[in-house]
Design a protein around this motif. Structure first.
Motif, PDB file in Angstrom:
ATOM      1  N   HIS A  95       0.807  -1.220   0.000  1.00  0.00           N
ATOM      2  CA  HIS A  95       0.000   0.000   0.000  1.00  0.00           C
ATOM      3  C   HIS A  95       0.839   1.269   0.000  1.00  0.00           C
ATOM      4  O   HIS A  95       1.975   1.267   0.454  1.00  0.00           O
ATOM      5  CB  HIS A  95      -0.918   0.003   1.222  1.00  0.00           C
ATOM      6  N   GLU A  99      -3.068   5.234   2.075  1.00  0.00           N
ATOM      7  CA  GLU A  99      -4.169   4.288   1.883  1.00  0.00           C
ATOM      8  C   GLU A  99      -4.846   3.848   3.173  1.00  0.00           C
ATOM      9  O   GLU A  99      -5.867   3.166   3.125  1.00  0.00           O
ATOM     10  CB  GLU A  99      -3.677   3.061   1.105  1.00  0.00           C
ATOM     11  N   CYS A 101      -3.928   1.668   5.483  1.00  0.00           N
ATOM     12  CA  CYS A 101      -3.851   0.243   5.805  1.00  0.00           C
ATOM     13  C   CYS A 101      -3.333   0.055   7.230  1.00  0.00           C
ATOM     14  O   CYS A 101      -2.883   0.990   7.874  1.00  0.00           O
ATOM     15  CB  CYS A 101      -2.935  -0.478   4.816  1.00  0.00           C
TER      16      CYS A 101
END
Length: 183
Positions: A95, A99, A101
Motif C-alpha cells: 500500500h 491508503e 492500511c
C-alpha cells in the motif's frame, strides 16, 4: 513454533539489499549485500529464525507489480538457501502511505502477520532490524528489541538521532549478527 527470543525480523531494502530513493523496481535493480545473505544463513545455523517485514509502496505507485516483487523474493530465498539458511516468512505491505492500511510500517501489521504465520503467541523479546526509524517503531508495540544498521538510510536515521534511545546501532547486518551470536 520458534521462540520469540530466537527470532530476528529484518527490514529488506537497506538491510539485506541496496536501497534506492527511486525504489527497487525489478530483479535487475535488487542487489543484495553478500554479507547480509551470509549473516542470515549464520543466524539459521545457530538456531535462529529469520523473517522479513518490508514496505513495498512501489506496487501502489505502479512502479512494479506483485509478480516482480515475488521474483525478487524468490531470488532472496534462493541466495539464502544456497548459503545454508532459510527465511521463515516474508511479510510485505503493497500500500501507499495514504491508503490507511494496518500493515505499513511504522504500524505493526506486518509483524502481526509474521507472528501469525509462525504460530507464535508473542514477539516479545525478538529483534527488529532496520535502517529507518519506522522499522524500529513497528516493533515497539510488539515488544521487539530495536536494532539500527547504518546501511541503506541508516546513517541518515542515526544522524537525526530521534527515537533511537533504546536501539543498538551496527554498521551492517553482519556486524549485528557477529554481536548477537557472541552474546
Amino acid at each position: 513454533m520458534p521462540a520469540a527470543d530466537r527470532l530476528v525480523i529484518l527490514d529488506r531494502d537497506g538491510v539485506i539489499n541496496q536501497d534506492s530513493d527511486d525504489y527497487v523496481k525489478s530483479l535487475d535493480e535488487w542487489i543484495p549485500y553478500p554479507a547480509a545473505i551470509e549473516a542470515i544463513a549464520r543466524l539459521n545455523r545457530a538456531g535462529w529464525t529469520v523473517a522479513i517485514a518490508t514496505n513495498q509502496s512501489g506496487i501502489a505507485r505502479g512502479y512494479y507489480d506483485v509478480e516482480e516483487l515475488e521474483a525478487m523474493h524468490d531470488r532472496l530465498h534462493e541466495l539464502v538457501h544456497d548459503a545454508g539458511g532459510e527465511i521463515a516468512h516474508i511479510a510485505h505491505c503493497p500500500h501507499g502511505p495514504d491508503e490507511g492500511c494496518e500493515c505499513r510500517k511504522p504500524l505493526p501489521g506486518l509483524l502481526e502477520e509474521i507472528r501469525e504465520a509462525l504460530a507464535m503467541d508473542s514477539l516479545e523479546g525478538s529483534w527488529m532490524v532496520g535502517d529507518s526509524l519506522r522499522d524500529l517503531q513497528a516493533g515497539e508495540p510488539m515488544g521487539c528489541r530495536p536494532v539500527l544498521v547504518r546501511t541503506g538510510k541508516g546513517r541518515r536515521t542515526e544522524e537525526k538521532g530521534e527515537g533511537l534511545e533504546d536501539a543498538l546501532v551496527f554498521d551492517d547486518l553482519a556486524a549485528f549478527v557477529d554481536w548477537l551470536l557472541a552474546h
